[in-house]
Motif scaffolding. Structure first.
Motif, short mmCIF file in Angstrom:
data_model
loop_
_atom_site.label_atom_id
_atom_site.label_comp_id
_atom_site.label_asym_id
_atom_site.label_seq_id
_atom_site.Cartn_x
_atom_site.Cartn_y
_atom_site.Cartn_z
N ARG A 2 -14.54 -3.77 -7.29
CA ARG A 2 -15.37 -2.58 -7.21
C ARG A 2 -16.63 -2.88 -6.39
O ARG A 2 -17.40 -3.77 -6.73
CB ARG A 2 -15.77 -2.11 -8.62
N VAL A 198 -13.35 1.52 -5.24
CA VAL A 198 -12.41 0.64 -5.94
C VAL A 198 -11.30 0.29 -4.97
O VAL A 198 -10.63 1.19 -4.43
CB VAL A 198 -11.85 1.31 -7.20
N ASP A 201 -5.83 -2.39 -4.21
CA ASP A 201 -5.01 -3.28 -5.04
C ASP A 201 -5.26 -3.08 -6.53
O ASP A 201 -4.35 -3.28 -7.35
CB ASP A 201 -5.27 -4.74 -4.67
N GLU A 202 -6.48 -2.64 -6.89
CA GLU A 202 -6.82 -2.44 -8.30
C GLU A 202 -5.97 -1.33 -8.93
O GLU A 202 -5.75 -1.32 -10.14
CB GLU A 202 -8.30 -2.07 -8.43
#
Length: 323
Positions: A2, A198, A201-202
Motif C-alpha cells: 500500500r 494498493v 498483486d495484493e
C-alpha cells in the motif's frame, strides 16, 4: 503493498504503509506519478516499496494528512454495473430497461483530474446544487504505457487500485444531459481517491474464475449503511476496460479508470429510482459519507457549504447574419 501520499509540515511525501500503519518514506519520490514513471512496472515498484520498508519508520498515518494517492493525468469513468444503469433509468422516470447500446462496449466519459481530493477532505456542495450524491466505485491505475492492448495484455499494465467516490450533483446533471453532452459541472467539484494505491498483486487472491475481483463494497452516511455490493458484479473486467480505453489511443502511467457506480445503494439516485421517492434525501452540509472497499480501505468525507454560483447569462438568440 500500500502506497500513500501525505503532507507533513507543508511538505508532500510518498510512503509505503508498514506494520501498524506506520509510514515509511520512499526516498527521492515527490509523487506517485513520478514513482510510476521511474519504475516502469509492478516489479520495480514493489522493489522500491521494499527498500522503503527496510528504511527508517516515519509518522503514524493518523498523525499526518493523507493526500490523494495519485494525481491522474486522465480520469476515464466507466459504467459497468447493470443494476446501477437500471436504477438510474428509473430515477429519470423511464422504464428500468437498459439501453441496448450499453451492452456493446464498456462506455466511459472523461472526468476532470483537477477535481481530485484526498480521502478525508471536506466536500463543498457544488455551486447551485441542491441534490448532491455520492457514487461508490473502484479505480484501476495504469502503470506502464500501452496502446491497442488485448485484455490479456492489459493485466500487466494495471499497477494498482484505489477507492473512488465520483461525487455528483444530480439536479445539475439532469439539466446538462438534456443538451446531449456531459455531465460536466455536475461532476466538477470533487472526486475522492484513496486512502492508498494498493498494488495489483495484493488483490489477486480475490480474483474469481472469470477474472473479476470479488471485493465487498459498502457505502455509509453518518454511520448508517446505505448500500452493499460486490465488485465482481461488474459486466466487464478491468482488463477489458483498459483494452477498450487503449483502442486507437494510449494509456499512460497514472491514468485512472473508474469501475462505474456499483448497484444496491452504490449511490442515492439509484435508490430514489427504486423507491419512487428521494429517500434517503440528497446530501447536505454536515453529512459524512464513508465508502469501504475490501482489500483497499475506506475514504470518509464530510459535506460542507459551497459557494453561490457566479452569474452567467443565458444564451443569446442571434440574428444569424452571414459574412
Amino acid at each position: 503493498m500500500r502506497f500513500a501520499v501525505y503532507e507533513e509540515r507543508r511538505q508532500q511525501h510518498v510512503a509505503v504503509i508498514g506494520e501498524r500503519d506506520v509510514l515509511h518514506r520512499v526516498p527521492g519520490a515527490r509523487s506517485i506519478n513520478e514513482l510510476l514513471r521511474s519504475c516502469e512496472g509492478l516489479a520495480a515498484l514493489l522493489d522500491a516499496g521494499a527498500a522503503a520498508l527496510a528504511g527508517p519508520a516515519g509518522p503514524h498515518r493518523s498523525e499526518v494528512r493523507l493526500l490523494p494517492p495519485l494525481e491522474p493525468p486522465t480520469v476515464r469513468d466507466f459504467v459497468t454495473f447493470e443494476e446501477h444503469v437500471e436504477g438510474m433509468m428509473r430515477s429519470l422516470g423511464d422504464a428500468p430497461k437498459v439501453p441496448e447500446a450499453w451492452y456493446d462496449a464498456p462506455t466511459f466519459y472523461f472526468s476532470s483530474p483537477y477535481a481530485v481530493i484526498g480521502p478525508y477532505d471536506e466536500v463543498p456542495v457544488p455551486p447551485g446544487s441542491r441534490a448532491l450524491d455520492y457514487e461508490l466505485e473502484v479505480g484501476a491505475v495504469i502503470g506502464t504505457e500501452g496502446r491497442d492492448l488485448t485484455p490479456e495484455q492489459a493485466r500487466a499494465h494495471i499497477i494498482g487500485y484505489t477507492v473512488f467516490n465520483d461525487w455528483s450533483a444530480r439536479d445539475l446533471a439532469s439539466r446538462e444531459l438534456q443538451v446531449g453532452l456531459g455531465p460536466c459541472k455536475a461532476k466538477d467539484t470533487a472526486t475522492t481517491l484513496g486512502p492508498y494505491l494498493v498494488t495489483a498483486d495484493e488483490l489477486e487472491p480475490f480474483r474469481d474464475k472469470e477474472g473479476f475481483l470479488r471485493l465487498a463494497l459498502t457505502a455509509e452516511i453518518n454511520g448508517e449503511v446505505i448500500g452493499k455490493d460486490l465488485l465482481s458484479n461488474m459486466s466487464w473486467t478491468f482488463e477489458e476496460m483498459v483494452a477498450y480505453a487503449s483502442r486507437g489511443a494510449t494509456v499512460r502511467p497514472g491514468d485512472l479508470l473508474g469501475s462505474g457506480t456499483c448497484g444496491n445503494g452504490g449511490c442515492l439516485a439509484e435508490l430514489w429510482g427504486r423507491r419512487g421517492e428521494r429517500t434517503p434525501p440528497p446530501l447536505v452540509p454536515g453529512d459524512t459519507v464513508t465508502l469501504t472497499v475490501e482489500g483497499i480501505g475506506s475514504v470518509s468525507n464530510t459535506v460542507v457549504e459551497g459557494v453561490p454560483p457566479v452569474a452567467i447569462p443565458t444564451a443569446r438568440h442571434r440574428s444569424r447574419q452571414r459574412p
